[in-house]
Design an enzyme around this catalytic site. Structure first.
Site, PDB file in Angstrom:
ATOM      1  N   GLY A 122       0.829  -1.196   0.000  1.00 25.41           N
ATOM      2  CA  GLY A 122       0.000   0.000   0.000  1.00 25.41           C
ATOM      3  C   GLY A 122       0.865   1.248   0.000  1.00 25.41           C
ATOM      4  O   GLY A 122       2.079   1.182   0.243  1.00 25.41           O
ATOM      5  N   CYS A 123       0.238   2.374  -0.280  1.00 24.25           N
ATOM      6  CA  CYS A 123       0.993   3.629  -0.364  1.00 24.25           C
ATOM      7  C   CYS A 123       1.549   4.028   1.000  1.00 24.25           C
ATOM      8  O   CYS A 123       2.719   4.381   1.125  1.00 24.25           O
ATOM      9  CB  CYS A 123       0.124   4.724  -0.945  1.00 24.25           C
ATOM     10  SG  CYS A 123      -1.481   4.889  -0.140  1.00 24.25           S
ATOM     11  N   TYR A 124       0.701   3.978   2.035  1.00 22.50           N
ATOM     12  CA  TYR A 124       1.195   4.325   3.372  1.00 22.50           C
ATOM     13  C   TYR A 124       2.287   3.357   3.837  1.00 22.50           C
ATOM     14  O   TYR A 124       3.313   3.791   4.369  1.00 22.50           O
ATOM     15  CB  TYR A 124       0.051   4.309   4.387  1.00 22.50           C
ATOM     16  CG  TYR A 124      -0.910   5.470   4.311  1.00 22.50           C
ATOM     17  CD1 TYR A 124      -0.465   6.786   4.427  1.00 22.50           C
ATOM     18  CD2 TYR A 124      -2.270   5.260   4.180  1.00 22.50           C
ATOM     19  CE1 TYR A 124      -1.362   7.857   4.400  1.00 22.50           C
ATOM     20  CE2 TYR A 124      -3.171   6.313   4.149  1.00 22.50           C
ATOM     21  CZ  TYR A 124      -2.722   7.613   4.266  1.00 22.50           C
ATOM     22  OH  TYR A 124      -3.610   8.661   4.239  1.00 22.50           O
TER      23      TYR A 124
END
Lengths: 352, 352, 352, 352
Positions: free
Chosen positions: B154-156
């Site tokens: 995921g981006c985070y």
């Protein structure tokens, strides 16, 4: 309205964002009137040269700074100057009988050596400084009522302390675990032509600054320590956010009693702020957006407990230029004058 | 260029922001060519109906999802679908000999029961899932090289793990003290008509969401635990920031050895990322701005140590749609194909 | 790549937004290399002091301006200085054999008295100025090929002239009816600390400026008149829009032949720009968004005819810092050097 | 306050941006109180479910639409529904004795065939429609005073007509030369999950839409024609600007008498709006910023004459949701009720 006299107000440092908020807020206040504007770099200009759309609200000229003339025109003086100037002006204005509300850092510190080490300026006005009250009404309401000189809190300390105070006052968190990740709109940088707050630079970007050494740190720690009854150290990191107004402080701390659940904590916060009309504690599961607070003197507080980690997360949102600056200054004025704390202050912005 | 054959690529889920980044990135890559677009809601449309300005780059039609046809057209398939769909499609595509790079959460978890409890979906493809490699090249470069199936982070987690990994791998921080205050632009919410990411709602505002229960938490903890060699719990709070692209993760943790100074820590980070061309560790006193990373596959990391509190503060900035999503997927593809990790990826955006 | 020599490039005025675009664009160009940076206010600094994230791209020091030394280091010199400085430097650099591409207004005017009356500066370099070619390749491609000195167009003239040229060249509109309502992001104001382009002032606001007297007016009229074969006057009003990059020019004019329909006009525009790879004429009913052009050297043009009023409305969108400035300068360089017009220039930004 | 009765108000369509402005504005108005909320998609919800931060201002439930019940609860009803619904509801509410103020397009047209051809809906309520007054107080103040039914202007027509009216009323411009280049913040698109007004799409971009066929065109032309005393056609092109609130209309027209100078025109505008407290005509050389108007019911008008081209350029700035929508509706209410036109309306926003 009968033979009613409005109290004359002076604003020193009228051209900046603090000044223009004060002018705007005073124009709506039923008990006061603006009678004097002073400034340094802007002296000689008319206020409407700087803010043409406000010509109908204020057509005063900005005067050079002469304490005698200020005191002749104003009973209450707001000082909205760069740090290190109010300490020269306030003693003279107090001597002449004015009430003084300072928006700079000069009168925020009980221990002037802390001020001097963080702000790089020696101080000669120790006696005056000793009479100053820290202008956060939610914590020092009674003292403000009695004061002649107020040192208004910084914008970050306002948001951060309103989030932390109930926890510290009641000893709910483990000392030393408090971390404040604060985010501010760029108006906090003032009305100055600085490259990093140009729209072209700041828009669509985000970054931290003054990591671990921002000047608001000792201010927050001073009040936290007083609330806790012992020395408290906090981790404070501010960020610049691509928006005009608003501060969100996200505060993390470990609970002493990990059994405390969110609803308990909300109850504790609501009790703490029972008599504070400008603080709104959100319902469970609701977290504040800065936009809710913008254009008002409100502080919205959201609370979450994480049973996995034993931490509390408190989010507080304010308008950095109103509750974080000029609105809070007027809230203090209301208390100093024996008026209702909410008198003449904006209760609500527009959405969206 | 001689008689050179480009590897044919399929993208499933082409209409969203992940899809359009992939289309754009692949158009610049020297070794591959786009040969197939598939989608669900957008099937039947031409890609240029959705993105008219990209008509010259891609005039493919978006097809309905048929694994046989996909495998006929593409050797490498990127799945950019909502969570819970890739797990039905990937096993079939792998069977037919495709390499599969999934951008959803479906193949990020070694323990599928964690996936099921956070994503609310039972899984039947345990065997397939067991072969998946977590697509963060800075940590799993070698395994990616050998893999047929990648579960892209995921981006985070990408931003957060790049900030935390050197600390955990080397045991520099006190377990359980890591707090990740993450901030993202609204494109992270996808190309969906949701009220809270309308410009009118999200602009000039800021707030936290999914406090203490965001789905990226277990993903971050899984990798952190693997790095540390024991279970690690992190505090993760995401915020929505009024900007299009970019993530900043501000990570706080207590140092085991409070004697470590900033320069030591920078040296340790630089050594850790010595062979990672997409990670840039900033010089002392420089903190990353998300804008620096936007339009590139870079991650900028800034480091500060606070001797007062004994904490380290790490800030990592990425473009959430490139290093946080589609660019990283291509970086994985490069490794899987034996190409240079940087091949065809954007090294630099435009400033400001 | 064999024993291949890159052409050495100098940039004078490297610290501003024009300069940083040039540095960035040149780093991607296969035939040139950056060999010299010069500046005035920034002389003595390293480029990476100003743009820390670009340290890997350019670690040159910014030198004071000495024409001898510039000419020793660079065969092609880009001048990106405030108006009124290039006219002192260019003659010397040309004498020493450099090709000069000026991004200021100094070499845009065939009639220097117009320059002097709008820019308030007398000129001594008439002979040099007479050799300058207006650097809009879509109109002056051949002349640019032969030139040693280019006066690159302003950002507004680029967008406006690309919208107007086919109409004027072919006599399709009634002279004197052309109105250009132009809108620009704030990066057009440069990297200067001006109050009106602070994020706090410019964000969430919009206004016109220099109404009926902007300096780009005579520049647009000069080229329009040349295309039409007689004097043309245009109404030009620029607006400042709360965004970083991008210009949209909305151009209104009355058609000579109100029978011309939209599809005819699109056909005419496409024919006009047949050999212009950087101009994209949109399909019927599609109007350009500035975001489409940002990060690329493209100009998107949308066309509508209004049969009710007999007017044509042309909308042209560019990235003000690329096609409106530095990208166009490199496009000119490509032509001057006999390279393909598109060589090394960005064909596409990222979306969204 | 004595035994004073506030007039009960109903709002139908409370969940949208028009509705939330009305709720907010009514909360500040001294003579009315909110007594009823109705809606379609939002029926059954509490208002504070939709706008949690307004829980203290309004805790009403949103009811389904029953004219009998509405009329029992409210004397004045604001209809803030999608186009085509008010025409079914208004006749019944009027019959039951309510005053009706409609914010949709349903009652803006004297000639219902124009409505039907632009809005695609046949109308049965011709008699009711014939009694409606166009709710632009600056032009129809007296008629509004007498009306039971108001069709409030669209946001673009408000800004555009305030810029054009003095010119048309006095025959100062050449008919047919008026061009309106209008720019709006995205809140004008309503509180709907549409892709093109997502922050990710609309931020940092700008484009025109509905070129030459926006539905506000016939509305503007109807009033212009009435003012001029003959049919007037205008060119109207709206643009979407990356900001939340605000409209700027830039209006171009050829002066009949090119000898008229700017100061004459300012004098004429000021005379025209002498009795209009909500219109501010700027001083010579000052052009309005939309931010000046935001948060207030004001319209700022700036005027420039171009002696070179013989044109006038008028710029008008409003808050699209206040003077362009809900504030103007309350201004009409004030007139209908015989109150001062400015009663309870916001005179000033906050700056910046």
């Amino acid at each position: 309205m009968g033979n009613f006299r409005r109290v004359p107000i002076g604003i020193i440092g009228a051209s900046g964002y603090g000044g223009v908020q004060l002018v705007r807020l005073i124009s709506d206040h039923p008990e006061v009137e603006l009678s004097y504007l002073g400034g340094e770099s802007s002296a000689g200009k008319s206020f409407s040269d700087i803010y043409p759309h406000l010509a109908d609200v204020c057509n005063l000229q900005i005067e050079t700074l002469d304490p005698d003339i200020i005191a002749q025109h104003a009973e209450i003086v707001f000082l909205s100057l760069p740090n290190g100037l109010a300490c020269h002006l306030a003693p003279q204005l107090l001597d002449k009988g004015c009430k003084v509300i300072d928006l700079s850092a000069d009168y925020r510190f009980r221990d002037l050596s802390i001020y001097s080490s963080w702000y790089g300026k020696e101080r000669q006005d120790c006696k005056t400084a000793a009479t100053a009250v820290y202008g956060l009404p939610e914590l020092y309401r009674y003292q403000i009522t009695e004061a002649q000189l107020i040192g208004c809190p910084g914008c970050y300390p306002t948001a951060s302390l309103l989030a932390l105070s109930p926890l510290l006052k009641q000893g709910l968190i483990v000392p030393g675990t408090a971390i404040i990740d604060a985010k501010s709109g760029t108006s906090g940088g003032g009305r100055q032509g600085k490259i990093n707050i140009l729209l072209a630079e700041a828009d669509n970007s985000l970054g931290a600054y003054c990591v671990a050494n921002h000047r608001h740190t000792p201010e927050i720690e001073q009040i936290c320590s007083e609330l806790a009854g012992h020395e408290i150290m906090v981790q404070f990191v501010p960020h610049l956010v691509p928006m005009v107004r608003g501060i969100l402080s996200t505060v993390y701390a470990s609970l002493r009693d990990p059994g405390l659940v969110r609803d308990d904590l909300i109850t504790i916060f609501r009790a703490f702020y029972r008599n504070s009309p400008w603080v709104k504690v959100c319902n469970p599961g609701t977290y504040p957006q800065t936009k809710w607070a913008c254009g008002s003197n409100l502080c919205y507080i959201g609370i979450e407990a994480d049973p996995r980690t034993g931490r509390i997360v408190v989010m507080s949102a304010i308008d950095n230029l109103i509750k974080g600056q000029a609105g809070q200054a007027l809230q203090c004025m209301n208390l100093m004058m024996g008026w209702d704390e909410t008198l003449g202050l904006p209760k609500l912005g527009f959405y969206p």
